[in-house]
Design an enzyme around this catalytic site. Structure first.
Site, PDB file in Angstrom:
ATOM      1  N   SER A  21       8.330   4.263   0.893  1.00  0.00           N
ATOM      2  CA  SER A  21       7.338   3.533   0.107  1.00  0.00           C
ATOM      3  C   SER A  21       7.481   3.828  -1.379  1.00  0.00           C
ATOM      4  CB  SER A  21       5.928   3.892   0.585  1.00  0.00           C
ATOM      5  OG  SER A  21       4.992   3.061  -0.037  1.00  0.00           O
ATOM      6  N   ALA A  55       0.878  -1.176   0.000  1.00  0.00           N
ATOM      7  CA  ALA A  55       0.000   0.000   0.000  1.00  0.00           C
ATOM      8  C   ALA A  55       0.910   1.219   0.000  1.00  0.00           C
ATOM      9  CB  ALA A  55      -0.901   0.004   1.226  1.00  0.00           C
ATOM     10  N   GLU A  56       0.670   2.151  -0.916  1.00  0.00           N
ATOM     11  CA  GLU A  56       1.678   3.163  -1.218  1.00  0.00           C
ATOM     12  C   GLU A  56       1.926   4.173  -0.105  1.00  0.00           C
ATOM     13  OE1 GLU A  56      -1.077   2.606  -2.976  1.00  0.00           O
ATOM     14  OE2 GLU A  56      -2.069   4.460  -3.616  1.00  0.00           O
ATOM     15  N   HIS A  57       1.035   4.264   0.874  1.00  0.00           N
ATOM     16  CA  HIS A  57       1.309   5.179   1.974  1.00  0.00           C
ATOM     17  C   HIS A  57       2.142   4.516   3.060  1.00  0.00           C
ATOM     18  CE1 HIS A  57      -2.012   2.771   3.105  1.00  0.00           C
ATOM     19  NE2 HIS A  57      -2.142   3.323   4.279  1.00  0.00           N
TER      20      HIS A  57
END
Lengths: 219, 216
Positions: free
Chosen positions: B87, B45-47
């Site tokens: 990330s 998940a990019e966060h």
């Protein structure tokens, strides 16, 4: 140096026209206690807010924006805050959007003494407008420059009174970077402990980056 | 089975054991439900999560663990958390094997437009530009048309997310590979003819001799 203070005192450091970095990804890690103090106890205006998303409709930031005190936004995804979307419609120059990783890296560089970086992200899109393009090997890259703030608001899960911050789970996001990229950094924490009580192995942000520490109301 | 489930089930077969995968919001999120037996993937998940799990049960939500859509999720054993710079270093640095996302338009050169419709409210690109440039493989998972309008184009007319990055498109009508010669219809869903797919596509499809019928 005593860093522990109350929110109204901490946010009083802001001046008209400041660039304010605000941590959080939607509501995760959003420093709501500090934004609420900005809303209720401060009258600074002409702020430039740097935030991944400028919060959601649940955030106090939308109320600050409704007061007309935010004149410029740097962000990435603003679909969760209709006020920011409206700003962009009313004045395209008032909102600058970046690819999320570019925004993160601009801030990281801002805190790390790096003036800029070349990224492949955005090549061939409207993001490249006005930016230096350079080829390394067989690939094109865009020059992106560092971004810093006058003040940063971030939220920790636990902080000790030296300012060491532990940000749990997916709350690290932008706060952990922004805390290194502003002249004056205010951390609110759900729990504040004595120096020595936070395991050094768990420190997300070393305390030297934190200038003021505030107890979160939202715990 | 509705279109979205069909697409998600077919996309899931593209995943290989050990893949690090980022799923976009909406239809792509469903892919996680259909990962084949014997294939273990790590969801990014990019966060700032590797090892993201499913939705949190009601009453067990943790305000500090959300997905990139802002919803409460769980994490799996072996998960890790990190900040957004790390990330996107993972993403931009080529450490994500596959990103699966939707699109407004994709074209015959692998260009993708998925963040802005001119004249409409702009939500921002979020992590989409970084993901499609950084991931080793970009799969577009979407319905073939929108309200009867073409989405698979000779050339995208909407502002681009990235240039030349898409290698595969999977819709309820079929599977298309984007090659240097154009878009090849490699698989077709039962109930559609090649002519059906072509008429729903602006780009001219290349039809191989041995087109496969998708069995779900």
């Amino acid at each position: 140096m005593e860093k522990l203070t109350h929110a109204a005192n901490a946010v009083s450091v802001l001046k008209d026209g400041d660039v304010l970095l605000v941590g959080g990804f939607m509501m995760a890690g959003s420093p709501e206690t500090l934004i609420k103090a900005l809303l209720e106890t401060s009258e600074v205006k002409n702020l430039t807010v740097v935030s991944n998303d400028t919060g959601t409709t649940d955030s106090n930031m939308i109320k600050v924006m409704k007061q007309g005190r935010v004149v410029k936004v740097h962000g990435s995804y603003i679909g969760s805050n209709p006020m920011t979307g409206q700003m962009l419609i009313d004045d395209a120059d008032s909102v600058t959007l970046y690819p999320q990783g570019t925004l993160a890296e601009k801030l990281r560089c801002g805190g790390a003494g790096i003036a800029g970086f070349y990224t492949p992200v955005g090549v061939g899109t409207i993001i490249e407008n006005g930016k230096e393009k350079r080829t390394f090997g067989d690939r094109e890259f865009l020059l992106e420059t560092a971004l810093r703030g006058n003040v940063a608001f971030v939220k920790a899960t636990v902080a000790d009174k030296f300012g060491n911050c532990y940000m749990r789970g997916s709350t690290k996001n932008f706060g952990a970077i922004m805390a290194r990229a502003a002249d004056f950094v205010i951390a609110e924490a759900k729990k504040i402990v004595e120096i020595g009580e936070l395991d050094p192995e768990l420190v997300t942000i070393p305390g030297i980056f934190i200038d003021a520490l505030v107890q979160s109301e939202d715990i | 089975m509705d279109n979205k489930e069909f697409i998600a089930r077919r996309v899931a077969r593209e995943l290989k054991d050990g893949d690090v995968v980022n799923l976009g919001i909406g239809l792509p999120t469903l892919v996680a439900n259909y990962v084949p037996d014997g294939v273990s993937i790590t969801l990014q998940a990019e966060h700032g999560i590797l090892g993201a799990g499913g939705a949190a049960k009601p009453g067990e939500e943790d305000s500090e663990i959300i997905n990139a859509g802002g919803f409460h999720i769980t994490v799996l054993p072996g998960a890790s958390f990190f900040d957004s710079a790390t990330s996107f270093g993972i993403i931009r640095g080529g450490h994500v094997d596959v990103t699966i996302l939707g699109a407004l338009q994709v074209d015959a050169r692998g260009n993708i437009a998925n963040w802005m419709v001119p004249g409409k409210r702009v939500p921002g690109m979020g992590g989409a530009m970084d993901l499609v440039v950084g991931a080793k493989e970009v799969i577009v998972a979407m319905e073939h048309t929108v309200k009867g309008s073409h989405k698979i184009m000779k050339e995208c007319s909407y502002p681009l997310t990235a240039v030349g990055v898409v290698k595969k498109i999977i819709t309820e009508m079929g599977v298309m590979d984007i090659t240097k010669d154009g878009i090849v219809l490699t698989e077709i869903a039962r109930g559609f003819t090649v002519e059906d797919v072509q008429s729903a596509t602006d780009a001219t499809l290349i039809i191989p001799d041995n087109i496969i019928i998708i069995e779900i």
